[in-house]
Scaffold this active site. Structure first.
Site, PDB file in Angstrom:
ATOM      1  N   GLU A   1       0.814  -1.222   0.000  1.00  0.00           N
ATOM      2  CA  GLU A   1       0.000   0.000   0.000  1.00  0.00           C
ATOM      3  C   GLU A   1       0.844   1.267   0.000  1.00  0.00           C
ATOM      4  O   GLU A   1       0.307   2.368   0.052  1.00  0.00           O
ATOM      5  CB  GLU A   1      -0.913   0.006   1.243  1.00  0.00           C
ATOM      6  CG  GLU A   1      -1.906  -1.142   1.258  1.00  0.00           C
ATOM      7  CD  GLU A   1      -2.916  -1.089   2.406  1.00  0.00           C
ATOM      8  OE1 GLU A   1      -2.785  -0.215   3.285  1.00  0.00           O
ATOM      9  OE2 GLU A   1      -3.832  -1.928   2.404  1.00  0.00           O
TER      10      GLU A   1
ATOM     11  N   ARG B   1       2.020   1.587   5.202  1.00  0.00           N
ATOM     12  CA  ARG B   1       1.745   2.684   4.266  1.00  0.00           C
ATOM     13  C   ARG B   1       2.870   3.678   4.112  1.00  0.00           C
ATOM     14  O   ARG B   1       2.646   4.780   3.644  1.00  0.00           O
ATOM     15  CB  ARG B   1       0.431   3.373   4.639  1.00  0.00           C
ATOM     16  CG  ARG B   1      -0.715   2.403   4.601  1.00  0.00           C
ATOM     17  CD  ARG B   1      -2.085   2.988   4.815  1.00  0.00           C
ATOM     18  NE  ARG B   1      -2.961   1.884   5.132  1.00  0.00           N
ATOM     19  CZ  ARG B   1      -3.126   1.398   6.372  1.00  0.00           C
ATOM     20  NH1 ARG B   1      -2.526   1.974   7.393  1.00  0.00           N
ATOM     21  NH2 ARG B   1      -3.891   0.356   6.571  1.00  0.00           N
TER      22      ARG B   1
ATOM     23  N   GLY C   1      -6.541  -1.085  15.610  1.00  0.00           N
ATOM     24  CA  GLY C   1      -7.094  -2.091  16.511  1.00  0.00           C
ATOM     25  C   GLY C   1      -8.474  -1.776  17.067  1.00  0.00           C
ATOM     26  O   GLY C   1      -8.901  -2.403  18.032  1.00  0.00           O
TER      27      GLY C   1
ATOM     28  N   ASP D   1     -18.082   2.110  11.592  1.00  0.00           N
ATOM     29  CA  ASP D   1     -16.678   2.079  11.161  1.00  0.00           C
ATOM     30  C   ASP D   1     -16.384   3.194  10.159  1.00  0.00           C
ATOM     31  O   ASP D   1     -15.581   3.025   9.248  1.00  0.00           O
ATOM     32  CB  ASP D   1     -16.347   0.694  10.561  1.00  0.00           C
ATOM     33  CG  ASP D   1     -14.859   0.497  10.307  1.00  0.00           C
ATOM     34  OD1 ASP D   1     -14.053   1.268  10.852  1.00  0.00           O
ATOM     35  OD2 ASP D   1     -14.517  -0.429   9.549  1.00  0.00           O
TER      36      ASP D   1
ATOM     37  N   LYS E   1     -14.131   7.933   5.167  1.00  0.00           N
ATOM     38  CA  LYS E   1     -15.000   6.825   4.773  1.00  0.00           C
ATOM     39  C   LYS E   1     -16.459   7.244   4.643  1.00  0.00           C
ATOM     40  O   LYS E   1     -17.224   6.627   3.912  1.00  0.00           O
ATOM     41  CB  LYS E   1     -14.925   5.726   5.839  1.00  0.00           C
ATOM     42  CG  LYS E   1     -13.750   4.771   5.735  1.00  0.00           C
ATOM     43  CD  LYS E   1     -13.996   3.638   6.729  1.00  0.00           C
ATOM     44  CE  LYS E   1     -12.885   2.616   6.723  1.00  0.00           C
ATOM     45  NZ  LYS E   1     -13.213   1.509   7.661  1.00  0.00           N
TER      46      LYS E   1
ATOM     47  N   TRP F   1      -7.724   4.119   2.571  1.00  0.00           N
ATOM     48  CA  TRP F   1      -6.313   4.523   2.667  1.00  0.00           C
ATOM     49  C   TRP F   1      -5.697   4.910   1.322  1.00  0.00           C
ATOM     50  O   TRP F   1      -4.675   5.596   1.280  1.00  0.00           O
ATOM     51  CB  TRP F   1      -5.487   3.366   3.255  1.00  0.00           C
ATOM     52  CG  TRP F   1      -5.539   2.157   2.371  1.00  0.00           C
ATOM     53  CD1 TRP F   1      -6.409   1.116   2.471  1.00  0.00           C
ATOM     54  CD2 TRP F   1      -4.743   1.914   1.209  1.00  0.00           C
ATOM     55  NE1 TRP F   1      -6.203   0.233   1.440  1.00  0.00           N
ATOM     56  CE2 TRP F   1      -5.182   0.700   0.650  1.00  0.00           C
ATOM     57  CE3 TRP F   1      -3.698   2.609   0.587  1.00  0.00           C
ATOM     58  CZ2 TRP F   1      -4.618   0.163  -0.512  1.00  0.00           C
ATOM     59  CZ3 TRP F   1      -3.132   2.071  -0.574  1.00  0.00           C
ATOM     60  CH2 TRP F   1      -3.597   0.853  -1.105  1.00  0.00           C
TER      61      TRP F   1
ATOM     62  N   CYS G   1     -11.058 -17.556  13.243  1.00  0.00           N
ATOM     63  CA  CYS G   1     -10.099 -17.811  12.161  1.00  0.00           C
ATOM     64  C   CYS G   1     -10.465 -17.122  10.843  1.00  0.00           C
ATOM     65  O   CYS G   1      -9.604 -16.839  10.016  1.00  0.00           O
ATOM     66  CB  CYS G   1      -9.986 -19.311  11.902  1.00  0.00           C
ATOM     67  SG  CYS G   1      -9.978 -20.315  13.395  1.00  0.00           S
TER      68      CYS G   1
HETATM   69  O1  LIG Z   1     -10.069   0.411  13.297  1.00  0.00           O
HETATM   70  C1  LIG Z   1      -8.873   0.209  13.071  1.00  0.00           C
HETATM   71  O2  LIG Z   1      -8.001   0.302  13.948  1.00  0.00           O
HETATM   72  C2  LIG Z   1      -8.494  -0.125  11.676  1.00  0.00           C
HETATM   73  C3  LIG Z   1      -7.176  -0.422  11.312  1.00  0.00           C
HETATM   74  C4  LIG Z   1      -6.878  -0.685   9.956  1.00  0.00           C
HETATM   75  C5  LIG Z   1      -5.432  -0.938   9.659  1.00  0.00           C
HETATM   76  O3  LIG Z   1      -4.611  -0.685  10.576  1.00  0.00           O
HETATM   77  O4  LIG Z   1      -5.026  -1.374   8.604  1.00  0.00           O
HETATM   78  C6  LIG Z   1      -7.952  -0.650   9.014  1.00  0.00           C
HETATM   79  C7  LIG Z   1      -9.234  -0.345   9.503  1.00  0.00           C
HETATM   80  N1  LIG Z   1      -9.474  -0.110  10.793  1.00  0.00           N
HETATM   81  C8  LIG Z   1     -10.382  -0.229   8.643  1.00  0.00           C
HETATM   82  O5  LIG Z   1     -11.496   0.048   9.120  1.00  0.00           O
HETATM   83  C9  LIG Z   1     -10.230  -0.438   7.262  1.00  0.00           C
HETATM   84  O6  LIG Z   1     -11.190  -0.308   6.484  1.00  0.00           O
HETATM   85  C10 LIG Z   1      -8.947  -0.795   6.771  1.00  0.00           C
HETATM   86  C11 LIG Z   1      -8.526  -1.096   5.471  1.00  0.00           C
HETATM   87  C12 LIG Z   1      -7.199  -1.353   5.574  1.00  0.00           C
HETATM   88  C13 LIG Z   1      -6.281  -1.743   4.501  1.00  0.00           C
HETATM   89  O7  LIG Z   1      -5.067  -1.707   4.747  1.00  0.00           O
HETATM   90  O8  LIG Z   1      -6.765  -2.078   3.402  1.00  0.00           O
HETATM   91  N2  LIG Z   1      -6.799  -1.235   6.861  1.00  0.00           N
HETATM   92  C14 LIG Z   1      -7.840  -0.892   7.623  1.00  0.00           C
HETATM   93 CA   LIG Z   2     -11.775   0.220  11.550  1.00  0.00          CA
END
Ligand SMILES: O=C(O)c1cc(C(=O)O)c2c(n1)C(=O)C(=O)c1cc(C(=O)O)[nH]c1-2
Ligand SMILES: [Ca+2]
Length: 708
Positions: free
Chosen positions: A53, A105, A166, A291, A318, A380, A617
């Site tokens: 990414e 990232r 998290g 979210d 979002k 992102w 899982c």
């Molecule tokens: O709530 C969080 O702490 C958290 C962390 C992350 C992350 O660290 O990659 C994502 C998300 N949420 C999230 O909601 C999300 O849509 C998401 C997409 C991605 C990705 O790398 O494609 N990470 C994350």
């Molecule tokens: Ca999230």
């Protein structure tokens, strides 16, 4: 920092390009006249095959790239020759705390140091010349809780700032600033309050925020508010702007049963660079249950707003709105929806608040289809802003997400585990998944006012040219599917670059969206391309690799599905050569024969095994062909033999498969194994039959039901 110029020049000094993080380049050597002659200058094998990414950095002829897990690479930017590379020693149990793969990232580079944050939350300062570790610091306050780091560290003068992820688990968000020189902590800002019974809040702004949470908030679970992606230093106001994440658990009736805006969830907060004290906040999604984070990348700009020049942030989080926020005051100057939004319909600029629509978004008492879906109208994948044309270029996804609360209103906290408290299905999958849901849920969903909208247009996803102040689209290019995420680059010569999962890298006209050039790279692309110049030659670079959120479904049209998920760094120049394509993978084989069922297994145990698998899982093992992780319906005899040692003892922890002996009993693991053996047998029978009929074998399906 020189803020007199906008956009990157020969150097591209942070993942966003320039101080404004605009993903805009002032370089014009590559233009509509010669873009057709772009070819490969060099490529570099990143040595992995998972999510990519990151946007590389180039400073004075050296490229610094980050890879998954927090890897770092330094290369000669003209030739691709490796100068050094760095693989952090990551505690691989961290994979259990990562919602979205081993994403990373980007890096920060300054003062002869390269900064990278590893998945387990360790922040490293590396010697830019040698890659040697100069200092490292553990940024995580509590390893019993599911914190990870996936974002790029942000430089702010002599400080480097990092957050963590998290919020779906059991965390309380914060960002920390460290001194670039030696890694000592300068300050920490917590994004949401803690349990007031544990003593005063860390800051006056948190005392104020506490008023917006209910008395019986589930402080034990954490509350969320993780800053997992964008943190942007604004040199003009010497402030660090943090994009704060979602609430956890998601449903208000679990997290903060009395309701409330729950500050500073889903907010932009501006912090004084030197002290970390809050200067202003702007909440983009009050009363979050969906979210709808504010963590998405920010772009700093200067805009004429009603005849007045204002310093602004361009932000498309979002939640489906395009915000233009005043950088000095934190006030929204424009807020227009760019997709369907069922949680709020309009924005009142006078009060700075949205008009909420709980009738189409509160799922406390039954399912709702929420627009936008939790993957976001944007996420992102970086947008780009061309100040000369005043156009914002971005990939936008318009789809809904079905939410309901499957469990109790006061669930036990699962230590270090998923605690989001919802069942979720993406809108794009609704038509195919609905039939598999419990009849009561089906009936309730069909009666929803948003049902027809969701069925009429399950999803659209496109690269758009958008006017920031109106949110209006000037042109758009449809994408292949909602798993595509296109990071974008724009140049002053009027070229917009982006890649796709099918493996193409495109250059289109910034004014019209007309395609000017494309090349098939044979590798899936999500990351944003970037451009730089060395010895008078302009290059365009991009990292390839699919993964991140939704990594369990690798669409059959993608290069990752057809040719494997190659992680490459591809660099182009005018007059370069052909791009070598990775070899096509052979067709899928029928699932191998499973071993005989384990002794004493009953149908009830198999059902219980499936439920335990789904809860623990399935977030990683989607059990789909050629997904990011092994399809456990296709296990070999060796893996079956070692099943217990792998799952309980962590025999494959180095590969990223954590040990589960702290959370699953021997009987639970036996039930999971029994269910997998049963499933593998059925899959094999079906696939042998398909093979006999000459039909294609099991293909991946987007119909994934996730229980967070
Ligand atoms: O709530 C969080 O702490 C958290 C962390 C992350 C992350 O660290 O990659 C994502 C998300 N949420 C999230 O909601 C999300 O849509 C998401 C997409 C991605 C990705 O790398 O494609 N990470 C994350
Ligand atoms: Ca999230």
């Amino acid at each position: 920092v020189d803020t007199s110029t906008y956009g990157a020049g020969d150097n591209w000094d942070n993942p966003g390009g320039d101080w404004a993080e605009s993903h805009f380049s002032r370089l014009t050597d590559i233009s509509a006249d010669n873009v057709g002659q772009l070819g490969l200058a060099w490529e570099f094998d990143l040595g992995t095959n998972r999510v990519q990414e990151s946007t590389p950095i180039v400073i004075d002829g050296v490229m610094y790239a980050s890879g998954n897990l927090g890897r770092a690479y330094a290369l000669n930017a003209a030739t691709g020759e490796e100068l050094w590379s760095f693989t952090p020693e990551v505690d691989m149990q961290a994979n259990r705390a990562a919602c979205c793969d081993q994403a990373n990232r980007g890096l920060a580079v300054a003062g002869g140091k390269v900064f990278t944050a590893a998945l387990d939350g360790m922040l490293y300062a590396l010697d830019a010349k040698t890659g040697e570790v100069l200092w490292k610091v553990d940024t995580i306050v509590d390893h019993e809780r599911a914190y990870t780091s996936t974002g790029a560290p942000e430089l702010a003068g002599d400080l480097v700032v990092i957050g963590n992820g998290g919020a779906e688990y059991d965390t309380r968000g914060y960002v920390t600033a460290y001194n670039v020189s030696d890694g000592t902590q300068a300050w920490r800002f917590w994004t949401i309050p803690h349990d007031p019974r544990d003593g005063p809040q860390e800051s006056p702004e948190l005392e104020a925020a506490l008023e917006t949470w209910s008395k019986d908030t589930r402080w034990d679970i954490g509350g969320g508010g993780t800053a997992w992606d964008a943190i942007t230093y604004d040199p003009q106001f010497d402030q660090v702007i943090v994009g704060v994440g979602n609430g956890g658990p998601y449903p208000m009736k679990i997290r903060s049963p009395g309701g409330g805006d729950n500050l500073y969830l889903d907010s932009l907060v501006a912090l004084d660079r030197k002290t970390g004290a809050m200067k202003w906040h702007f909440q983009e999604t009050p009363q979050d249950q969906w979210d709808l984070t504010a963590t998405q990348p920010m772009i700093l700009a200067q805009l004429d707003v009603g005849g007045e020049q204002r310093p602004v942030i361009l932000h498309t989080p979002k939640n489906g709105f395009f915000f233009v926020v005043d950088r000095e005051t934190g006030k929204p100057l424009a807020a227009n929806p760019i997709v369907r939004t069922s949680w709020a319909d309009t924005w009142d600029l006078a009060t700075g608040k949205p008009h909420l629509t709980p009738e189409t978004s509160d799922y406390s008492n039954g399912p709702q289809i929420i627009f936008p879906a939790s993957p976001g109208a944007r996420n992102w994948y970086p947008a780009a802003y061309d100040p000369g044309r005043n156009i914002y270029f971005a990939h936008v996804i318009d789809m809904g997400n079905l939410f309901w609360v499957p469990g109790p209103d006061r669930p036990e906290r699962i230590k270090g585990g998923m605690n989001a408290g919802v069942a979720a299905i993406f809108g794009a999958d609704l038509p195919s998944v609905l039939a598999t849901l419990p009849p009561l849920i089906q009936e309730q969903v069909k009666a929803l006012p948003t049902y027809k909208t969701a069925m009429d247009l399950p999803q659209s996803n496109e690269v758009r040219a958008i006017d920031p102040l109106t949110g209006k689209t000037r042109w758009s290019i449809p994408g292949d599917g909602y798993q595509d995420r296109h990071g974008v680059l724009v140049t002053a010569s009027g070229l917009v670059f982006y890649g796709d999962l099918a493996g193409k890298l495109h250059a289109v006209d910034a004014e019209t969206g007309k395609e000017l050039w494309s090349v098939d790279t044979g590798s899936s692309i999500m990351a944003a391309p970037m451009t730089y110049r060395v010895d008078g030659v302009q290059y365009v670079a991009v990292q390839t690799g699919f993964g991140g959120g939704g990594w369990g479904f690798v669409p059959p049209y993608s290069a990752a599905y057809q040719r494997g998920n190659a992680n490459r760094l591809l660099v182009f120049k005018v007059g370069g050569g052909a791009v070598p394509l990775p070899a096509k993978l052979p067709p899928l084989e029928p699932a191998p024969a499973p071993p005989p069922q384990l002794s004493g297994v009953t149908p009830a145990m198999i059902a219980e095994g499936q439920a335990t698998f789904t809860a623990n899982c399935a977030a990683c093992h989607s059990n789909q062909p050629r997904a990011g992780l092994p399809d456990l319906r296709r296990m070999s005899g060796n893996i079956h033999d070692a099943f217990d040692t792998i799952v309980l003892d962590g025999a494959l922890v180095a590969n990223g498969m954590p040990a589960w002996d702290d959370r699953l009993s021997k009987d639970q693991v036996k039930a999971i194994h029994a269910w997998l053996i049963d499933t593998q047998g059925k899959l094999r029978a079906r696939e042998l039959e398909l093979q006999k009929r000459g039909e294609p074998l099991d293909s991946p399906s987007a119909a994934i039901l996730s229980n967070f």
